[in-house]
Design a protein around this motif. Structure first.
Motif, PDB file in Angstrom:
ATOM      1  N   VAL A  66      14.484  -5.047  -1.357  1.00 34.62           N
ATOM      2  CA  VAL A  66      14.843  -4.665  -2.713  1.00 34.62           C
ATOM      3  C   VAL A  66      13.635  -4.017  -3.396  1.00 34.62           C
ATOM      4  N   VAL A  67      13.913  -3.191  -4.368  1.00 36.87           N
ATOM      5  CA  VAL A  67      12.854  -2.571  -5.159  1.00 36.87           C
ATOM      6  C   VAL A  67      12.248  -3.606  -6.100  1.00 36.87           C
ATOM      7  N   ASP A  68      10.929  -3.637  -6.153  1.00 37.00           N
ATOM      8  CA  ASP A  68      10.184  -4.509  -7.067  1.00 37.00           C
ATOM      9  C   ASP A  68      10.340  -6.002  -6.752  1.00 37.00           C
ATOM     10  N   GLY A  69      10.810  -6.348  -5.556  1.00 35.88           N
ATOM     11  CA  GLY A  69      10.891  -7.752  -5.190  1.00 35.88           C
ATOM     12  C   GLY A  69       9.519  -8.332  -4.875  1.00 35.88           C
ATOM     13  N   LYS A  70       9.351  -9.625  -5.120  1.00 40.01           N
ATOM     14  CA  LYS A  70       8.096 -10.274  -4.752  1.00 40.01           C
ATOM     15  C   LYS A  70       7.930 -10.254  -3.235  1.00 40.01           C
ATOM     16  N   VAL A  71       6.714 -10.006  -2.780  1.00 44.26           N
ATOM     17  CA  VAL A  71       6.384 -10.066  -1.364  1.00 44.26           C
ATOM     18  C   VAL A  71       5.272 -11.100  -1.190  1.00 44.26           C
ATOM     19  N   LYS A  72       5.428 -11.998  -0.240  1.00 39.73           N
ATOM     20  CA  LYS A  72       4.434 -13.023   0.033  1.00 39.73           C
ATOM     21  C   LYS A  72       4.073 -12.975   1.512  1.00 39.73           C
ATOM     22  N   ILE A  73       2.783 -13.130   1.806  1.00 41.21           N
ATOM     23  CA  ILE A  73       2.299 -13.063   3.186  1.00 41.21           C
ATOM     24  C   ILE A  73       1.443 -14.288   3.466  1.00 41.21           C
ATOM     25  N   THR A  74       1.663 -14.911   4.611  1.00 45.15           N
ATOM     26  CA  THR A  74       0.849 -16.048   5.025  1.00 45.15           C
ATOM     27  C   THR A  74       0.724 -16.035   6.537  1.00 45.15           C
ATOM     28  N   SER A  75      -0.149 -16.868   7.049  1.00 42.38           N
ATOM     29  CA  SER A  75      -0.275 -17.035   8.499  1.00 42.38           C
ATOM     30  C   SER A  75       0.048 -18.471   8.860  1.00 42.38           C
ATOM     31  N   LEU A  76       0.514 -18.687  10.070  1.00 43.28           N
ATOM     32  CA  LEU A  76       0.816 -20.030  10.548  1.00 43.28           C
ATOM     33  C   LEU A  76       0.683 -20.062  12.059  1.00 43.28           C
ATOM     34  N   GLU A  77       0.386 -21.243  12.576  1.00 41.84           N
ATOM     35  CA  GLU A  77       0.206 -21.415  14.015  1.00 41.84           C
ATOM     36  C   GLU A  77       1.437 -22.079  14.602  1.00 41.84           C
ATOM     37  N   LEU A  78       2.017 -21.434  15.605  1.00 36.09           N
ATOM     38  CA  LEU A  78       3.194 -21.952  16.299  1.00 36.09           C
ATOM     39  C   LEU A  78       2.972 -21.814  17.799  1.00 36.09           C
ATOM     40  N   ASN A  79       3.231 -22.862  18.532  1.00 37.23           N
ATOM     41  CA  ASN A  79       3.083 -22.831  19.991  1.00 37.23           C
ATOM     42  C   ASN A  79       1.684 -22.359  20.402  1.00 37.23           C
ATOM     43  N   SER A  80       0.671 -22.829  19.656  1.00 36.77           N
ATOM     44  CA  SER A  80      -0.741 -22.523  19.928  1.00 36.77           C
ATOM     45  C   SER A  80      -1.105 -21.057  19.708  1.00 36.77           C
ATOM     46  N   SER A  81      -0.247 -20.313  19.026  1.00 36.82           N
ATOM     47  CA  SER A  81      -0.527 -18.921  18.709  1.00 36.82           C
ATOM     48  C   SER A  81      -0.417 -18.729  17.199  1.00 36.82           C
ATOM     49  N   VAL A  82      -1.212 -17.803  16.666  1.00 35.82           N
ATOM     50  CA  VAL A  82      -1.214 -17.527  15.226  1.00 35.82           C
ATOM     51  C   VAL A  82      -0.273 -16.362  14.936  1.00 35.82           C
ATOM     52  N   TYR A  83       0.579 -16.537  13.932  1.00 39.79           N
ATOM     53  CA  TYR A  83       1.539 -15.517  13.533  1.00 39.79           C
ATOM     54  C   TYR A  83       1.350 -15.164  12.052  1.00 39.79           C
ATOM     55  N   THR A  84       1.719 -13.948  11.731  1.00 38.30           N
ATOM     56  CA  THR A  84       1.735 -13.499  10.340  1.00 38.30           C
ATOM     57  C   THR A  84       3.179 -13.445   9.864  1.00 38.30           C
ATOM     58  N   LEU A  85       3.415 -13.989   8.686  1.00 40.76           N
ATOM     59  CA  LEU A  85       4.750 -13.990   8.099  1.00 40.76           C
ATOM     60  C   LEU A  85       4.732 -13.151   6.823  1.00 40.76           C
TER      61      LEU A  85
END
Length: 400
Positions: free
Chosen positions: A305-324
């Protein structure tokens, strides 16, 4: 009588929405692992917007929100607490001059705080809140028009604010006593039209702009605010009032909308430009020169959507780091995009059904799950806050 019937219908709708997604039919699943809760309000006409979520010492949740008041131009401050299963405990509608709460929840000395503003003096407040959503104390901070706050270690935080007298975007490092330890100020430029979108942001008579700030691992501070007539991402060591690096937007119509430092000068980010939305799970930025946000290599996100909030974080799953990277989709669902540590796209998840849902905030939980605070329109007209909880197992299944 009509009011009573509408309130009864709203209550039934909320109960149905909550119970319909309960997972207790599976006796092997802990109800605290995964749920959706929608929170009603005894204030029938209040539209409650999401600001941030944090976990309490007993694994419950604190919810920070805002609501429209009829006695001020600014949004009021709303705080609620839940247990670990997301069940409502109590809330606080702040009725005094304490308005305009901003994210993020701060953890200072093991206690929760948030920043807000005085409706008359426009001074920033630092509020200490307990796990029951009661404000324990409030102290003033020597800045006005607070925009965003983020932890900078265990006992201080970065505060982004606006000085309307000097017409500067201010980046401050503040301790738990409200003392400003460091500060730099960056001029926004002359002319009323430059300040107008900032004031409209505070009164919500215009768009909610993506103001944020923080510190990189190398000690460089970053802030997304107005500088030299344009919404810009600034890099600074806070030693003077000249930014070390600038990523320029397009006045208030383009720029960076969310940012997560990865390593070195690499970042996960989203940006916007005259209604178009873009994202990059790994972009290299020039933190010591002047560049344009439009030149960042990123992918069009046509479903956002236009002008929607965007949030970014990182987390570790199955011993690997992911960006969300999370936001609101045009389908009026909350969408979660997952990327691995090389920047490759690995999975997506959509939250919400039946009613429209919008993203407010995300937080990695103590059990390595995810808390997603949002809003929904119950019965198509009553804006209420909602809380999704995703378990580590559910998240791992998405990225596999």
């Amino acid at each position: 009588m009509k009011r009573q019937l509408i309130n009864l219908f709203l209550g039934v709708a909320v109960v149905w929405a909550v119970s319909s997604c309960d997972i207790r039919d599976n006796k092997d699943v802990n109800p605290a692992d995964s749920f959706l809760r929608i929170y009603d309000s005894h204030q029938f006409d209040h539209a409650i917007g999401p600001v941030d979520v944090a976990q309490t010492s007993e694994n419950g949740y604190l919810l920070l929100g805002n609501y429209r008041r009829d006695d001020t131009d600014f949004l009021g401050t709303y705080i609620a607490s839940t247990d670990e299963n997301g069940h409502f405990i109590r809330n606080t509608y702040m009725r005094d001059n304490n308005v305009h709460p901003v994210g993020e929840f701060l953890m200072l000395g093991g206690q929760h705080y948030f920043v807000s503003m005085d409706a008359v003096s426009l001074q920033a407040y630092l509020n200490h809140v307990d796990d029951s959503a009661r404000v324990v104390s409030t102290i003033g901070i020597g800045v006005t028009y607070p925009m965003f706050a983020k932890n900078d270690g265990d006992d201080q935080f970065v505060l982004l604010s606006y000085n309307s007298v000097d017409r500067t975007t201010e980046v401050s490092v503040v301790n738990v006593d409200g003392t400003i330890l460091q500060q730099s100020a960056f001029g926004i430029g002359a002319g009323q039209e430059v300040e107008e979108p900032i004031i409209d942001h505070f009164t919500r008579t215009g768009r909610e702009l993506p103001f944020f700030a923080g510190r990189m691992e190398n000690g460089t501070y970053y802030a997304n605010g107005f500088y030299n007539y344009t919404l810009s991402l600034l890099f600074t060591d806070l030693s003077d009032n000249s930014p070390r690096g600038v990523v320029q937007g397009q006045q208030d119509q383009g720029g960076i909308s969310a940012l997560l430092p990865l390593n070195g000068d690499n970042f996960a980010l989203s940006r916007f430009n005259y209604g178009d939305q873009f994202a990059s799970s790994m972009a290299t930025l020039n933190t010591s020169g002047t560049t344009s946000a439009n030149d960042i290599n990123s992918h069009p996100m046509l479903e956002w959507v236009v002008d929607g909030k965007v949030k970014i974080t990182s987390l570790e799953l199955n011993s690997s780091v992911y960006t969300l990277i999370a936001t609101t989709a045009k389908s009026q669902q909350i969408v979660l995009h997952f990327y691995d540590n090389t920047g490759a796209y690995v999975g997506v998840d959509y939250l919400g059904f039946s009613s429209p849902y919008q993203l407010g905030a995300i937080r990695v939980t103590a059990d390595n799950g995810l808390a997603i605070l949002g809003s929904t329109q119950v019965a198509g007209k009553f804006q209420r806050m909602c809380l999704f909880k995703k378990s580590e197992a559910e998240l791992s299944a998405i990225v596999q």
